[in-house]
Design a protein around this motif. Structure first.
Motif, PDB file in Angstrom:
ATOM      1  N   GLY A  41      22.386 -27.865  -7.339  1.00  0.00           N
ATOM      2  CA  GLY A  41      22.302 -26.800  -6.338  1.00  0.00           C
ATOM      3  C   GLY A  41      23.016 -27.145  -5.048  1.00  0.00           C
ATOM      4  N   PHE A  42      22.991 -28.426  -4.677  1.00  0.00           N
ATOM      5  CA  PHE A  42      23.660 -28.862  -3.441  1.00  0.00           C
ATOM      6  C   PHE A  42      25.153 -28.546  -3.486  1.00  0.00           C
ATOM      7  N   TRP A  43      25.777 -28.772  -4.650  1.00  0.00           N
ATOM      8  CA  TRP A  43      27.230 -28.588  -4.765  1.00  0.00           C
ATOM      9  C   TRP A  43      27.631 -27.126  -4.932  1.00  0.00           C
ATOM     10  N   VAL A  44      26.738 -26.305  -5.515  1.00  0.00           N
ATOM     11  CA  VAL A  44      27.099 -24.887  -5.721  1.00  0.00           C
ATOM     12  C   VAL A  44      26.641 -23.989  -4.566  1.00  0.00           C
ATOM     13  N   THR A  45      25.889 -24.556  -3.630  1.00  0.00           N
ATOM     14  CA  THR A  45      25.501 -23.799  -2.435  1.00  0.00           C
ATOM     15  C   THR A  45      26.549 -24.052  -1.359  1.00  0.00           C
ATOM     16  N   PRO A  46      27.012 -22.998  -0.653  1.00  0.00           N
ATOM     17  CA  PRO A  46      28.068 -23.206   0.355  1.00  0.00           C
ATOM     18  C   PRO A  46      27.559 -23.936   1.600  1.00  0.00           C
ATOM     19  N   ILE A  47      27.412 -25.254   1.464  1.00  0.00           N
ATOM     20  CA  ILE A  47      26.914 -26.087   2.558  1.00  0.00           C
ATOM     21  C   ILE A  47      28.082 -26.723   3.303  1.00  0.00           C
ATOM     22  N   PHE A  48      29.023 -27.303   2.549  1.00  0.00           N
ATOM     23  CA  PHE A  48      30.162 -27.972   3.189  1.00  0.00           C
ATOM     24  C   PHE A  48      31.489 -27.288   2.848  1.00  0.00           C
ATOM     25  N   TRP A  49      31.403 -26.146   2.167  1.00  0.00           N
ATOM     26  CA  TRP A  49      32.610 -25.353   1.907  1.00  0.00           C
ATOM     27  C   TRP A  49      32.332 -23.895   2.278  1.00  0.00           C
ATOM     28  N   ASP A  50      33.394 -23.197   2.631  1.00  0.00           N
ATOM     29  CA  ASP A  50      33.278 -21.838   3.158  1.00  0.00           C
ATOM     30  C   ASP A  50      33.376 -20.800   2.035  1.00  0.00           C
ATOM     31  N   PRO A  51      32.295 -20.017   1.800  1.00  0.00           N
ATOM     32  CA  PRO A  51      32.310 -19.037   0.703  1.00  0.00           C
ATOM     33  C   PRO A  51      33.350 -17.923   0.888  1.00  0.00           C
ATOM     34  N   SER A  52      33.778 -17.696   2.138  1.00  0.00           N
ATOM     35  CA  SER A  52      34.752 -16.615   2.395  1.00  0.00           C
ATOM     36  C   SER A  52      36.122 -16.913   1.773  1.00  0.00           C
ATOM     37  N   GLN A  53      36.338 -18.182   1.368  1.00  0.00           N
ATOM     38  CA  GLN A  53      37.606 -18.559   0.736  1.00  0.00           C
ATOM     39  C   GLN A  53      37.624 -18.231  -0.767  1.00  0.00           C
ATOM     40  N   LEU A  54      36.472 -17.815  -1.298  1.00  0.00           N
ATOM     41  CA  LEU A  54      36.369 -17.490  -2.723  1.00  0.00           C
ATOM     42  C   LEU A  54      36.780 -16.036  -2.967  1.00  0.00           C
ATOM     43  N   THR A  55      36.987 -15.708  -4.250  1.00  0.00           N
ATOM     44  CA  THR A  55      37.265 -14.312  -4.619  1.00  0.00           C
ATOM     45  C   THR A  55      36.002 -13.479  -4.396  1.00  0.00           C
ATOM     46  N   LYS A  56      36.162 -12.163  -4.316  1.00  0.00           N
ATOM     47  CA  LYS A  56      35.018 -11.264  -4.070  1.00  0.00           C
ATOM     48  C   LYS A  56      33.939 -11.431  -5.145  1.00  0.00           C
ATOM     49  N   GLY A  57      34.386 -11.553  -6.416  1.00  0.00           N
ATOM     50  CA  GLY A  57      33.443 -11.715  -7.524  1.00  0.00           C
ATOM     51  C   GLY A  57      32.645 -13.001  -7.402  1.00  0.00           C
ATOM     52  N   ALA A  58      33.331 -14.084  -7.033  1.00  0.00           N
ATOM     53  CA  ALA A  58      32.664 -15.387  -6.868  1.00  0.00           C
ATOM     54  C   ALA A  58      31.684 -15.337  -5.695  1.00  0.00           C
ATOM     55  N   GLN A  59      32.055 -14.611  -4.642  1.00  0.00           N
ATOM     56  CA  GLN A  59      31.159 -14.489  -3.478  1.00  0.00           C
ATOM     57  C   GLN A  59      29.857 -13.779  -3.860  1.00  0.00           C
ATOM     58  N   VAL A  60      29.968 -12.758  -4.707  1.00  0.00           N
ATOM     59  CA  VAL A  60      28.771 -12.042  -5.182  1.00  0.00           C
ATOM     60  C   VAL A  60      27.873 -12.992  -5.972  1.00  0.00           C
ATOM     61  N   LEU A  61      28.491 -13.806  -6.860  1.00  0.00           N
ATOM     62  CA  LEU A  61      27.734 -14.783  -7.658  1.00  0.00           C
ATOM     63  C   LEU A  61      27.025 -15.798  -6.780  1.00  0.00           C
ATOM     64  N   ILE A  62      27.721 -16.291  -5.743  1.00  0.00           N
ATOM     65  CA  ILE A  62      27.153 -17.276  -4.825  1.00  0.00           C
ATOM     66  C   ILE A  62      25.919 -16.706  -4.126  1.00  0.00           C
ATOM     67  N   ARG A  63      25.987 -15.400  -3.801  1.00  0.00           N
ATOM     68  CA  ARG A  63      24.861 -14.763  -3.084  1.00  0.00           C
ATOM     69  C   ARG A  63      23.633 -14.600  -3.972  1.00  0.00           C
ATOM     70  N   LEU A  64      23.786 -14.764  -5.273  1.00  0.00           N
ATOM     71  CA  LEU A  64      22.627 -14.690  -6.175  1.00  0.00           C
ATOM     72  C   LEU A  64      21.718 -15.902  -6.003  1.00  0.00           C
ATOM     73  N   ASN A  65      22.260 -16.970  -5.434  1.00  0.00           N
ATOM     74  CA  ASN A  65      21.466 -18.168  -5.130  1.00  0.00           C
ATOM     75  C   ASN A  65      20.656 -17.864  -3.859  1.00  0.00           C
ATOM     76  N   PRO A  66      19.315 -17.756  -3.960  1.00  0.00           N
ATOM     77  CA  PRO A  66      18.519 -17.365  -2.781  1.00  0.00           C
ATOM     78  C   PRO A  66      18.622 -18.350  -1.614  1.00  0.00           C
ATOM     79  N   ILE A  67      18.972 -19.604  -1.894  1.00  0.00           N
ATOM     80  CA  ILE A  67      19.072 -20.598  -0.817  1.00  0.00           C
ATOM     81  C   ILE A  67      20.322 -20.341   0.031  1.00  0.00           C
ATOM     82  N   TYR A  68      21.289 -19.623  -0.547  1.00  0.00           N
ATOM     83  CA  TYR A  68      22.470 -19.198   0.231  1.00  0.00           C
ATOM     84  C   TYR A  68      22.014 -18.418   1.466  1.00  0.00           C
ATOM     85  N   TYR A  69      21.001 -17.554   1.267  1.00  0.00           N
ATOM     86  CA  TYR A  69      20.479 -16.714   2.351  1.00  0.00           C
ATOM     87  C   TYR A  69      19.969 -17.567   3.506  1.00  0.00           C
ATOM     88  N   ILE A  70      19.276 -18.670   3.173  1.00  0.00           N
ATOM     89  CA  ILE A  70      18.702 -19.549   4.203  1.00  0.00           C
ATOM     90  C   ILE A  70      19.804 -20.351   4.908  1.00  0.00           C
TER      91      ILE A  70
END
Length: 270
Positions: A191-220
Motif C-alpha cells: 500500500g505504501f508504494w501504490v499510494t501517492p505519498i512520494f509521487w504525484d498522481p496528477s502525472q498519471l493518465t485519467k484512468g490511472a488517477q481514478v484507480l488510485i482514488r479507489l484506495n481510501p487512504i489516498y483521501y487521507i
C-alpha cells in the motif's frame, strides 16, 4: 438493522469507557517510551529517518525539482508520509492488540471492544508530535500557519475511523491464525508504494488517477496535503468524501460483526 446496531453499540462502549481507554492509551505510549534506553526517541526517529531517506533519494539522488507553485519537495511529501505512518502503525498494532492485551481479555466485566482502540488512540497521541513537526518544517521554509491547518483534525479523525474499522476485523481474526498479521504487514508494505505519498498522481493518465482514488487512504494523504500545502477546504472533494465514508462504514459493519462473533472464543485461544 443488526449491523448498524452492532456498530452503534461498539461506539457507545468506546465512549462509555473513554477514560479507561485514554488511560490505557497513555500507558501504551509510556511503555513504548520506557522499553529502550533511548525511549521516546526511537518512537519518533524511525518514521523521521524513513522520511529523510526518501527525501534525500528524490531531492538529491533524482534531482527532484520543486513542484507546482514552487513547493519544496519535503513540504509536499511530509504530510502524506506522516498521515500514512499514522494509518500503518495503527492498523499493524491493532491487529496484534488482542494477543498483547490477553490479560485484559480474561478479566471479568472488561469491555474487550476497546482493546483495538487503545492502539489507535496511542498512535494518535504520538502523531500530535508529527503534526507539530510538519508545522515546524513549514515555518523553516517561511510558510506561516493558516486556517486550513485546522482541517488536520478532521483528516486525523478519518484516519482513526478507518484504522479502527480495519483493526476490529484483523484483531478479531489474528488470535485464531497468526498468518493474518503477516498478510496485513504485506498489504501495508504494498500500500505504501501504490499510494501517492512520494509521487504525484496528477502525472498519471485519467484512468490511472481514478484507480488510485479507489484506495481510501489516498483521501487521507491528499487531505493532509490540502491542509498544509494546497489550502483546499475538505468540502471541495464531495465525491471522494462520500466514497471514503461509504467504504469506512462498510468496513465498520464487517469489523464489528466479526469482532462480536470472535470475542466469545478469545478465552479458548489465548
Amino acid at each position: 438493522g443488526c449491523g448498524e446496531k452492532r456498530v452503534i453499540n461498539m461506539l457507545k462502549i468506546c465512549f462509555k469507557e473513554r477514560k479507561l481507554l485514554f488511560e490505557l492509551a497513555k500507558n501504551d505510549v509510556k511503555s513504548r517510551f520506557s522499553s529502550s534506553v533511548l525511549g521516546a526517541a526511537w518512537t519518533v526517529m524511525q518514521p523521521l529517518i524513513n522520511m529523510l531517506v526518501i527525501w534525500l533519494v528524490f531531492q538529491a539522488g533524482f534531482k527532484s525539482s520543486n513542484l507546482e507553485g514552487d513547493i519544496p519537495f519535503i513540504v509536499w511529501y511530509m504530510p502524506a508520509f506522516l498521515s500514512w505512518n499514522l494509518f500503518s502503525e495503527s492498523v499493524s498494532q491493532a491487529t496484534n492488540s488482542i494477543q498483547e492485551y490477553s490479560y485484559l481479555v480474561k478479566k471479568v466485566n472488561f469491555s474487550v471492544e476497546i482493546i483495538p482502540a487503545i492502539k489507535i488512540v496511542s498512535n494518535t497521541l504520538i502523531h500530535l508530535f508529527f503534526i507539530a513537526f510538519i508545522i515546524f518544517v513549514n515555518l523553516c521554509y517561511g510558510r506561516l500557519p493558516n486556517f486550513y491547518y485546522l482541517q488536520v483534525i478532521y483528516y486525523a479523525v478519518c484516519c482513526m475511523a478507518i484504522s479502527l474499522a480495519i483493526g476490529l476485523l484483523t484483531s478479531a481474526v489474528t488470535p485464531f491464525t497468526s498468518d493474518v498479521a503477516n498478510i496485513v504487514s504485506i498489504i501495508i508494505q504494498t500500500g505504501f508504494w501504490v499510494t501517492p505519498i512520494f509521487w504525484d498522481p496528477s502525472q498519471l493518465t485519467k484512468g490511472a488517477q481514478v484507480l488510485i482514488r479507489l484506495n481510501p487512504i489516498y483521501y487521507i494523504c491528499n487531505g493532509y496535503r490540502d491542509c498544509f500545502v494546497y489550502q483546499i477546504p475538505f468540502y471541495a472533494h464531495r465525491v471522494n468524501t462520500l466514497y471514503f465514508w461509504g467504504i469506512t462504514i462498510v468496513l465498520w459493519l464487517i469489523g464489528s460483526r466479526t469482532f462480536n462473533k470472535a470475542k466469545q472464543h478469545f478465552d479458548d485461544v489465548l
